[in-house]
Design an enzyme around this catalytic site. Structure first.
Site, PDB file in Angstrom:
ATOM      1  NE  ARG A  46      -2.937   0.462   3.327  1.00  0.00           N
ATOM      2  CZ  ARG A  46      -2.245   0.727   4.444  1.00  0.00           C
ATOM      3  NH1 ARG A  46      -1.532   1.830   4.554  1.00  0.00           N
ATOM      4  NH2 ARG A  46      -2.273  -0.116   5.459  1.00  0.00           N
ATOM      5  CE1 TYR A  98     -16.251   9.788 -16.735  1.00  0.00           C
ATOM      6  CE2 TYR A  98     -15.983   9.868 -14.357  1.00  0.00           C
ATOM      7  CZ  TYR A  98     -16.258   9.157 -15.513  1.00  0.00           C
ATOM      8  OH  TYR A  98     -16.541   7.829 -15.429  1.00  0.00           O
ATOM      9  CG  ASP A 170      -9.616  14.687 -15.766  1.00  0.00           C
ATOM     10  OD1 ASP A 170      -8.941  14.102 -16.638  1.00  0.00           O
ATOM     11  OD2 ASP A 170     -10.579  14.159 -15.186  1.00  0.00           O
ATOM     12  CE  LYS A 195     -12.428   6.436 -18.874  1.00  0.00           C
ATOM     13  NZ  LYS A 195     -12.850   7.724 -18.332  1.00  0.00           N
TER      14      LYS A 195
HETATM   15  C1  LIG Z   1     -13.276   8.209 -17.087  1.00  0.00           C
HETATM   16  C2  LIG Z   1     -12.876   9.534 -16.588  1.00  0.00           C
HETATM   17  C3  LIG Z   1     -12.653   9.760 -15.237  1.00  0.00           C
HETATM   18  C4  LIG Z   1     -12.857   8.672 -14.195  1.00  0.00           C
HETATM   19  O1  LIG Z   1     -11.918   7.664 -14.325  1.00  0.00           O
HETATM   20  P1  LIG Z   1     -12.181   6.105 -13.942  1.00  0.00           P
HETATM   21  O2  LIG Z   1     -10.902   5.477 -14.313  1.00  0.00           O
HETATM   22  O3  LIG Z   1     -13.340   5.649 -14.766  1.00  0.00           O
HETATM   23  O4  LIG Z   1     -12.474   6.063 -12.500  1.00  0.00           O
HETATM   24  C5  LIG Z   1     -12.250  11.016 -14.851  1.00  0.00           C
HETATM   25  N1  LIG Z   1     -12.076  12.012 -15.735  1.00  0.00           N
HETATM   26  C6  LIG Z   1     -12.286  11.834 -17.059  1.00  0.00           C
HETATM   27  C7  LIG Z   1     -12.092  12.971 -17.995  1.00  0.00           C
HETATM   28  C8  LIG Z   1     -12.700  10.593 -17.528  1.00  0.00           C
HETATM   29  O5  LIG Z   1     -12.933  10.423 -18.828  1.00  0.00           O
END
Ligand SMILES: *Cc1c(COP(=O)(O)O)cnc(C)c1O
Length: 378
Positions: A46, A98, A170, A195
C-alpha cells in the site's frame, strides 16, 4: 530523450540483476526488513511497490512533474486530490466535467463541508468571479466532456497565482503526448488511466502527477492513508500499454480529423464538436497549449429518434461507455456518462438528447465512416 522515446523506455531494465527488458511484476504484499530500523524502500505494497513505483516515476517524467502516483481508478485519484481540502474550503470546477467528478463532489464531498462553484471554464471572467477568499483550487478539464470546450490553462494559472490556490487539470483526453499542463504552470495533473494511457478498454486505473515535491508528498500521504492504490499487476499492464501511446494518439488524432470533417458534411448531422475543426470555439487557445486534438468528438443529429437508430444500427463501432481505447465506441452522454448532472444544467450546456459522443479508435478511418454512414441513413 524525446517524449516518444521516453514513453517507450518507461520501466526498461529496472531489474539490474537479470537485465530484464520488461519491468517485473512484484506481486508481493510485504517486504523483508534488512535490519531493525532499515528498509529497502519497500515495506508494504500500500505504501509502495516496485512495479507501481516504475509506473509512478514514468508518468511523472512524461508530465514533467516531481511526483507521480497510481490509483485503482481515475475516481480514486480524484478522490485523493479532493482529500487535500477540508470543511469550509471552496473549489471552482468546470461545470461540464466528467460526470463521476461532478457526482463525487456534489454527493460525497459536500457531506464533509466542501463547497463548490461549477462554472463555464471557457469563460475566464466567470471563473474569476466565482473565486472567494475560501477558494483553494480550480479544477478544469480541457477539452471538456462531451462538448469539447477549451479552457485556457495559462489564464487559469494566472488567476490562481499568488492566491494560494491549486490549479488541477484532468488531462485524460489528451494525455501528456498532446498536452502537459504542469509545463503551463498547473500544480496537479489527473488521469483516468483507464482511457488513452491504458488504451485497450481492458483496464481501470488512475494517475496523479504533482509539479512540486511538497504537494506530491501530501498526496502520497493521502494515498497511503486511504489506500486506493493500483495493484502490481495492473501497474505492469499500464506500463505495458503506455509503450504504444505515441503511435495510438497519432492514429486517434488522424482518424478523428477525417471523421469530424466527414460528419460536418453529413445532412443528418446538425453540429460537430471537435477542436481540430477550423471553426471550433477556442481553437486558438487549444493550439497554444496542446500539440494535437485527440480522439474524442461529439455530434448532434437532427432528431432524438435518429440517436436511437444510430445506437441500434452501429456494427463495428460499439455502443458502450468509456473512451480512449483502440476500438471505436459511441455513447449518449445525456443518459450514460452525464446522468448525474442535473437536467437543467445538461440542457444549458447543450448535452441534449440529440448529442452523441464518439471515441474514435485506431481502425481504418474508412471503416468507421462506412459504419456511421449506414447507421445514419434513413
Ligand atoms: C473516465 C474519466 C474519469 C474517471 O476515471 P475512472 O478510471 O473511470 O475512475 C475522470 N475524468 C475523465 C475525464 C474521464 O474520462
Amino acid at each position: 530523450m524525446k517524449l516518444d522515446s521516453k514513453i517507450v523506455h518507461i520501466g526498461v531494465c529496472t531489474d539490474e540483476k537479470t537485465g530484464a527488458i520488461s519491468t517485473p511484476v512484484y506481486q508481493s504484499a510485504t517486504f523483508r526488513h534488512p535490519a531493525l530500523g532499515e528498509s529497502t524502500g519497500f515495506d508494504y505494497t500500500r505504501s509502495q511497490n516496485p512495479t507501481r513505483k516504475v509506473l509512478e516515476e514514468g508518468i511523472a517524467a512524461l508530465e514533467n512533474g516531481a511526483v507521480g502516483l497510481a490509483f485503482a481508478s481515475g475516481m480514486a485519484a480524484i478522490t485523493a486530490i479532493l482529500m487535500l481540502y477540508k470543511t469550509g474550503d471552496h473549489l471552482v470546477v468546470v461545470e461540464d466535467c466528467y460526470g463521476g467528478t461532478y457526482r463525487v463532489i456534489d454527493k460525497i464531498f459536500s457531506n464533509f463541508g466542501l463547497t463548490v462553484s461549477f462554472v463555464d471554464g471557457s469563460n475566464i471572467e466567470e471563473v474569476a468571479q466565482s473565486i472567494t477568499p475560501a477558494t483553494k483550487a480550480i479544477l478544469v478539464e480541457t477539452p471538456t466532456n462531451p462538448l469539447m470546450k477549451i479552457v485556457d490553462i495559462r489564464a487559469i494559472v494566472k488567476l490562481a497565482k499568488g492566491n494560494e490556490m491549486h490549479v488541477i487539470v484532468d488531462n485524460t483526453f489528451l494525455t501528456p503526448y498532446f498536452q502537459r499542463p504542469l509545463e503551463l504552470g498547473a500544480d496537479v495533473v489527473i488521469h483516468s488511466g483507464s482511457k488513452y494511457l491504458a488504451g485497450h478498454n481492458d483496464l481501470v486505473c488512475g494517475l496523479v502527477v504533482a509539479r512540486d515535491a511538497e504537494l506530491g508528498a501530501s498526496i502520497r500521504y493521502i494515498q497511503n492513508s486511504t489506500g486506493g492504490i493500483l495493484g502490481p499487476n495492473d501497474s505492469w499492464l499500464l506500463i505495458r500499454s503506455m509503450k504504444t501511446l505515441a503511435l495510438r494518439m497519432e492514429k486517434h488524432n488522424q482518424n478523428s480529423q477525417i471523421i469530424a470533417q466527414w460528419l460536418t458534411r453529413h445532412p443528418k448531422v446538425v453540429k460537430v464538436y471537435y477542436p481540430g475543426l477550423a471553426d471550433h470555439q477556442g481553437k486558438d487557445i487549444h493550439d497554444s497549449q496542446s500539440s494535437g486534438y485527440g480522439g474524442m468528438l461529439s455530434f448532434a443529429v437532427d432528431h432524438p429518434e435518429r440517436v436511437k437508430q444510430v445506437l441500434r444500427k452501429v456494427q463495428m463501432i460499439r455502443f458502450a461507455e468509456s473512451l480512449g481505447g483502440v476500438e471505436s465506441l459511441i455513447t449518449l452522454p445525456a443518459v450514460q456518462t452525464h446522468a448525474d448532472v442535473p437536467i437543467e444544467v445538461r440542457e444549458r450546456l447543450g448535452i441534449s438528447d440529440c448529442l452523441l459522443r464518439l471515441s474514435i479508435g485506431i481502425e481504418d478511418a474508412s471503416d468507421i465512416i462506412n459504419d456511421l454512414e449506414q447507421a445514419l441513413a434513413d
